[in-house]
Each structure stands twice: as structure tokens, then as C-alpha cells.
Design an enzyme around this catalytic site. Structure first.
Site, short mmCIF file in Angstrom:
data_model
loop_
_atom_site.label_atom_id
_atom_site.label_comp_id
_atom_site.label_asym_id
_atom_site.label_seq_id
_atom_site.Cartn_x
_atom_site.Cartn_y
_atom_site.Cartn_z
N ARG A 3 -9.04 3.15 -17.50
CA ARG A 3 -9.53 3.28 -16.13
C ARG A 3 -8.66 4.29 -15.41
NH1 ARG A 3 -5.84 1.19 -12.64
NH2 ARG A 3 -4.58 -0.63 -13.22
N ASN A 22 -6.13 5.66 -12.36
CA ASN A 22 -4.99 5.11 -11.64
C ASN A 22 -4.53 6.15 -10.62
OD1 ASN A 22 -3.38 2.62 -11.52
ND2 ASN A 22 -1.64 3.92 -12.00
N ASN A 58 1.92 7.21 -12.46
CA ASN A 58 2.15 6.92 -11.05
C ASN A 58 2.96 8.06 -10.43
OD1 ASN A 58 1.02 4.43 -9.97
ND2 ASN A 58 2.23 3.37 -11.52
N ASP A 93 6.28 3.07 -8.70
CA ASP A 93 4.84 3.07 -8.50
C ASP A 93 4.46 4.33 -7.72
OD1 ASP A 93 2.04 2.19 -7.99
OD2 ASP A 93 2.77 0.27 -8.69
#
Length: 292
Positions: A101, A103, A148, A198
Site C-alpha cells: 500500500r 505510505n 517515511n 515517522d
């Protein structure tokens, strides 16, 4: 850790809040609940928040113009009409790989869109970072586990990204005119201690504001990778920041309750909510994405 005045922008908890961005022309912030396929829209001046069901997992967007957005979703890039929310597939991405998926993603000053993908179960090396440039998608960095911290220096000459699973933040020289790498990335810093790297955003002074997942804070780094400050976030799983407000001095921070059982959620009651920190930042506006 510093405590700055903090308020809750949205009480609606996100399973996995991510991908915040801000349109300074309309005073509107946008962010996603990836796991639940929801897009949040908040007009800061009126504090009104709307939630749009997307029908698919999505993680980020870029503004095309006053009428359209480019949505980064689990199976490709979609043009979304603001007037009615209608979405049209623009480019497929990893559509033949249901194990992945989208991100973390961000638009470079040139209009090139860097897009991260990952395994749905964070499988090692299952993801990658791509670039949408000149209407075409190319692979920049394969074999990424959890992409990230995609962000860019104010002059557009340096790109940053993290692989959270490796606890490393990389820096890579870019062509400022294209947002594409000139050479291979190098390690800028290795994260140690509680939490993980993150989402990140870069301010007007080149400082990197990183959401430290699992530690309830925003860490601010110099362009050389030195940690300068840390700001408290009221949820442990802070996920991504964005500069917001007419002068871009406030910080919107998303969070998540992903992988938290009932006991953990009771101990972290603000988990998944979206916050505004009065950070007195020197933020920068996000550029528009170019489709061709």
C-alpha cells in the site's frame, strides 16, 4: 522535552492518521486515516472538520490547482475533484502487488511527487520510493521496508527520507529543477532510544521536524542531523507534522491507535486524535504537484 500550547483540532480518532498537508490559499488542512480509507478536511479559521470516505486506503495528497488534488492511494494515483469528491485514476502504482500500500509522500518544489509504498504488514524490503515526474512514475529507491520522512531542503537541493524499520534518516543530493537524485543517498542520522522515525517536514531554516512514533514527541534536527529540540505531543504514536496557519507558524500533528489493545488505549486516551501545536515555527507552504 518542551511543552508548547497544544489543542485538539479533531476529536475523531484515526486508526492510522498520516499525510497531513495545508493549503494556505484556503486555510484548509487535509490528512488521512490510512487504515479506514478516510480523508479529513479542516478549515482552521472556523474549526470545522469534515470526513470523506474514499473507498480505498490512501495516505497523502498534493494540490494540483484550486479545483483538484492528486491522491496517493493503495493502488495508484487519483485525481480528486474538490467540488464533489469524484476520483479518477491518473496512474496505477503497484496494482499488481496486493501485498503493498502507499505510505509517506511529499511534493518537491519542482512539482515532482515522491511517493512511498510498503508492505501491508510491514514486510522487510517490500516497499519503495517512486517519483512522479513529467507525468511518468520511476523508481528511486527500492527495497524500503517502511518509507517515511520524505521532505526537502528549502533550496530543493537535498531530499530526505527514512526507513523506519532500519532507524535511519537518509539525505540525498537533488537536482533542484527536477527533484530527482544526483547521487546515492547517505546516512544523515541513526535513531536510537525510544520510538522511531515517522513523518517529517522541513522549515524555512532547513531544520527537519520529525514525528517520533512511540515516543509522543516531535524532534527537530539540524540539516547536519543534530537533534536541537523536542516538543511534546499528547499521543504516544505521533505520526506526521505539517506547518499550518496563515503565517505557517503552527504545527499540525497526526497520530494513531494502530496496534494498541484496550489497555494501551486506556493509558493513551488521546491516541489517534489530531493536534495543533503553537510551535512558533518558520514554516513553508507546500508546492503544487505537476502532472506533466
Amino acid at each position: 522535552m518542551e511543552q508548547v500550547p497544544t489543542s485538539i483540532l479533531s476529536l475523531e480518532p484515526c486508526h492510522l492518521g498520516e499525510g497531513p498537508t495545508y493549503d494556505v490559499t484556503t486555510d484548509t488542512a487535509w490528512w488521512f486515516d490510512i487504515r479506514e480509507g478516510r480523508l479529513f478536511e479542516a478549515h482552521l479559521g472556523s474549526s470545522s472538520v469534515r470526513v470523506h470516505a474514499l473507498g480505498r486506503m490512501a495516505s497523502a495528497l498534493g494540490r494540483i490547482d484550486a479545483e483538484r488534488q492528486l491522491i496517493v492511494a493503495e493502488d495508484g494515483l487519483y485525481i480528486r475533484q474538490l467540488a464533489d469528491g469524484a476520483m479518477t485514476l491518473f496512474r496505477p502504482l503497484e496494482v499488481d502487488n496486493p501485498a503493498t500500500r502507499s505510505n509517506d509522500s511529499r511534493v518537491h518544489q519542482s512539482g515532482t511527487f515522491w511517493i512511498g509504498t510498503m508492505g501491508r504488514k510491514a514486510e522487510p524490503g517490500a516497499g519503495a520510493i517512486y517519483a512522479l515526474h513529467g507525468g511518468k512514475i520511476s523508481t528511486l529507491f527500492p527495497g524500503i521496508s517502511i518509507p517515511n520522512s520524505i521532505c526537502f531542503s528549502p533550496d530543493g537541493a537535498t531530499g530526505y527520507f527514512a526507513d523506519t524499520a532500519r532507524a535511519v534518516l537518509y539525505a540525498v543530493p537533488l537536482n533542484p529543477a527536477t527533484g530527482l537524485p544526483r547521487t546515492e543517498p547517505e546516512v544523515l542520522l541513526r535513531h536510537t532510544g525510544i520510538g522511531g522515525l515517522d513523518g517529517s517536514v522541513v522549515d524555512a531554516d532547513g531544520q527537519i521536524w520529525n514525528a517520533c512514533w512511540g515516543a509522543g514527541r516531535i524532534d527537530i534536527y539540524s540539516p547536519q542531523g543534530e537533534r536541537l529540540r523536542s516538543l511534546r505531543v499528547p499521543a504516544r504514536q505521533a505520526s506526521c507534522p505539517a506547518f499550518v496557519g496563515p503565517d505557517l507558524s503552527r504545527l499540525l500533528v497526526t497520530s494513531a491507535w494502530q496496534d494498541m489493545d484496550a489497555t494501551a488505549r486506556a493509558a493513551d486516551p488521546e491516541a489517534g486524535r489530531t493536534f495543533l501545536l503553537e510551535a512558533s515555527a518558520r514554516g513553508r507552504a507546500e508546492p503544487d504537484v505537476k502532472l506533466a
